[in-house]
Design an enzyme around this catalytic site. Structure first.
Site, PDB file in Angstrom:
ATOM      1  N   HIS A   1      -1.469 -28.240  13.532  1.00 26.43           N
ATOM      2  CA  HIS A   1      -0.531 -28.329  14.669  1.00 26.43           C
ATOM      3  C   HIS A   1       0.765 -28.685  13.851  1.00 26.43           C
ATOM      4  CE1 HIS A   1      -2.451 -32.260  14.184  1.00 26.43           C
ATOM      5  NE2 HIS A   1      -1.584 -32.706  14.281  1.00 26.43           N
TER       6      HIS A   1
ATOM      7  N   SER B   1      -9.957 -34.231  11.544  1.00 28.72           N
ATOM      8  CA  SER B   1      -9.346 -32.505  11.270  1.00 28.72           C
ATOM      9  C   SER B   1     -10.278 -31.634  11.434  1.00 28.72           C
ATOM     10  CB  SER B   1      -8.813 -32.609   9.764  1.00 28.72           C
ATOM     11  OG  SER B   1      -8.311 -31.577   9.334  1.00 28.72           O
TER      12      SER B   1
ATOM     13  N   LEU C   1      -2.508 -48.736   3.876  1.00 24.68           N
ATOM     14  CA  LEU C   1      -4.039 -48.593   4.168  1.00 24.68           C
ATOM     15  C   LEU C   1      -5.112 -49.018   2.909  1.00 24.68           C
ATOM     16  CD1 LEU C   1      -3.843 -45.340   6.291  1.00 24.68           C
ATOM     17  CD2 LEU C   1      -4.397 -47.631   6.981  1.00 24.68           C
TER      18      LEU C   1
ATOM     19  N   GLU D   1     -10.345 -29.338   9.055  1.00 21.31           N
ATOM     20  CA  GLU D   1     -10.913 -28.983   7.565  1.00 21.31           C
ATOM     21  C   GLU D   1     -12.378 -29.332   7.552  1.00 21.31           C
ATOM     22  OE1 GLU D   1      -9.535 -27.430   5.121  1.00 21.31           O
ATOM     23  OE2 GLU D   1      -7.940 -26.745   6.096  1.00 21.31           O
TER      24      GLU D   1
ATOM     25  N   GLY E   1       0.849 -44.221   9.560  1.00 16.46           N
ATOM     26  CA  GLY E   1       1.440 -42.742   9.582  1.00 16.46           C
ATOM     27  C   GLY E   1       2.708 -42.699  10.261  1.00 16.46           C
TER      28      GLY E   1
ATOM     29  N   ALA F   1      -2.516 -40.838   5.975  1.00 17.73           N
ATOM     30  CA  ALA F   1      -3.481 -40.256   4.821  1.00 17.73           C
ATOM     31  C   ALA F   1      -2.715 -39.502   4.218  1.00 17.73           C
ATOM     32  CB  ALA F   1      -4.237 -39.191   5.874  1.00 17.73           C
TER      33      ALA F   1
ATOM     34  N   GLN G   1       4.956 -36.462  10.498  1.00 16.81           N
ATOM     35  CA  GLN G   1       5.197 -35.551  11.733  1.00 16.81           C
ATOM     36  C   GLN G   1       4.567 -36.160  13.018  1.00 16.81           C
ATOM     37  OE1 GLN G   1       4.389 -30.597  12.309  1.00 16.81           O
ATOM     38  NE2 GLN G   1       2.511 -32.070  12.721  1.00 16.81           N
TER      39      GLN G   1
ATOM     40  N   TYR H   1     -10.259 -33.279   0.634  1.00 16.24           N
ATOM     41  CA  TYR H   1      -9.453 -33.787   1.890  1.00 16.24           C
ATOM     42  C   TYR H   1     -10.380 -33.653   3.208  1.00 16.24           C
ATOM     43  CZ  TYR H   1      -6.712 -33.520   6.064  1.00 16.24           C
ATOM     44  OH  TYR H   1      -6.029 -33.900   7.536  1.00 16.24           O
TER      45      TYR H   1
END
Length: 337
Positions: A184, A131, A65, A133, A9, A88, A13, A154
């Site tokens: 973030h 995460s 992946l 989440e 990844g 991801a 970002q 997710y």
């Protein structure tokens, strides 16, 4: 000889900020990128040196992946000191539309990488991007001991990856850590994510290029921090004497409505004139409030956020206004990924 790291990844970002950080610390950095019909390395342009230069320290490898064989081969070739799994399908709303795909590349892929490390026999440390989440419906504040209750495919996939990481740490003695990061953001956030969607719209509305911004749930409460500070926290987790899991957050709460109001206000606009609701952006199951408690990271790692939501909003709005100005003046051609 300096240390080396492999980042999945790396074009995202967090991956691009992490690559910059590691290079500044003297690392040789390797990134795993997917073969694509379009260029998707814009975030790395500032640090990707001449591929033929003798002092090159950033290397990109094609891989995925979902391809365990390639993962083993890359790990054997690079033999990294540290591996950061940031790859991801990371869009929560999209995970409802592509639940099986999300489960594979966000959840099972983490197991694939862990097994590749084990099978390749390389001695490396592994960072898994977990995460907030995963907490889902559990009431805030959330910390490392909070019960998980994910509310999206997710979140479910990230929970699978979290437990896979802990299992390999306990079963094989691998240095493997979970960074449970709360939201973030930065000017490098993808354009389809809610924060960047808002700040890009502000820039376009101010410039007269857009009339409306359509949003989903404005009442959701989130804990927004600044991505460059959070990747510093990732690195600190990997330097700890023993592998442990850590929450990174700011401990502050703002609604999506707050973020919208701050963004439009920073540009001198009345948000209520431009923002309208669209049911299509609602999630089937909502996460009402995510507010992190980063006490453990502060105590053990000396990590503490400096940028909170109001300043983050200003950074992102200013960056998008400048980006749009550069694009319109012909100084920059950019494709968001």
């Amino acid at each position: 000889m300096g240390r080396s790291a492999l980042i999945t990844g790396i074009t995202g970002q967090d991956g691009s900020y992490l690559a910059e950080l590691l290079l500044s610390k003297g690392y040789e950095v390797h990134g795993l990128i997917r073969r694509s019909s379009t260029f998707n390395t814009e975030r790395l342009d500032a640090i990707y040196q001449d591929p033929h230069a003798s002092d090159r320290r950033l290397f990109l490898h094609y891989g995925d992946l979902t391809d365990g064989v390639t993962l083993i081969n890359v790990l054997r070739d690079v033999n990294p000191d540290e591996v950061y799994n940031l790859g991801a399908q990371s869009h929560v709303r999209v995970s409802f539309d592509q639940p099986v795909f999300t489960g594979d590349v966000t959840g099972v892929a983490a197991m694939r990488l862990l097994e590749a490390v084990h099978a390749a026999g390389v001695r490396t440390k592994i960072y898994q991007a977990s995460s907030s989440e995963m907490f889902g419906a559990s009431p805030p504040p959330q910390d490392e001991n909070t019960t998980f209750h994910p509310r999206s495919p997710y979140g479910v996939a990230k929970l699978y990856a979290y437990w896979a990481t802990r299992n390999y740490r306990e079963a094989y003695g691998i240095y493997a850590v979970n960074g449970i990061l709360f939201n973030h953001e930065s000017p490098r956030r993808g354009a389809t994510f809610v924060t960047r969607k808002v700040t890009r719209a502000v820039a376009r509305i101010q410039a007269g290029l857009q009339d409306k911004l359509y949003m989903g749930n404005l009442d959701a409460v989130r804990d927004w921090g600044y991505a460059p500070e959070f990747v510093e926290g990732m690195w600190r987790m990997m330097q700890a004497p023993e592998p442990q899991d850590y929450v990174l957050a700011t401990g502050t709460a703002h609604t999506v409505r707050d973020f919208v109001q701050l963004a439009f206000g920073h540009a001198g606009l009345d948000w209520e004139k431009y923002v309208e609701h669209d049911q299509r952006y609602e999630r089937p199951t909502e996460v009402d409030a995510l507010i992190g408690d980063y006490s453990k990271a502060k105590r053990d790692l000396g990590w503490e956020p400096q940028v909170h939501t109001p300043d983050l909003v200003k950074i992102m709005v200013d960056a998008d206004i400048k980006l749009l100005d550069d694009e319109r003046s012909g100084r920059l051609v950019r494709v968001d990924v």
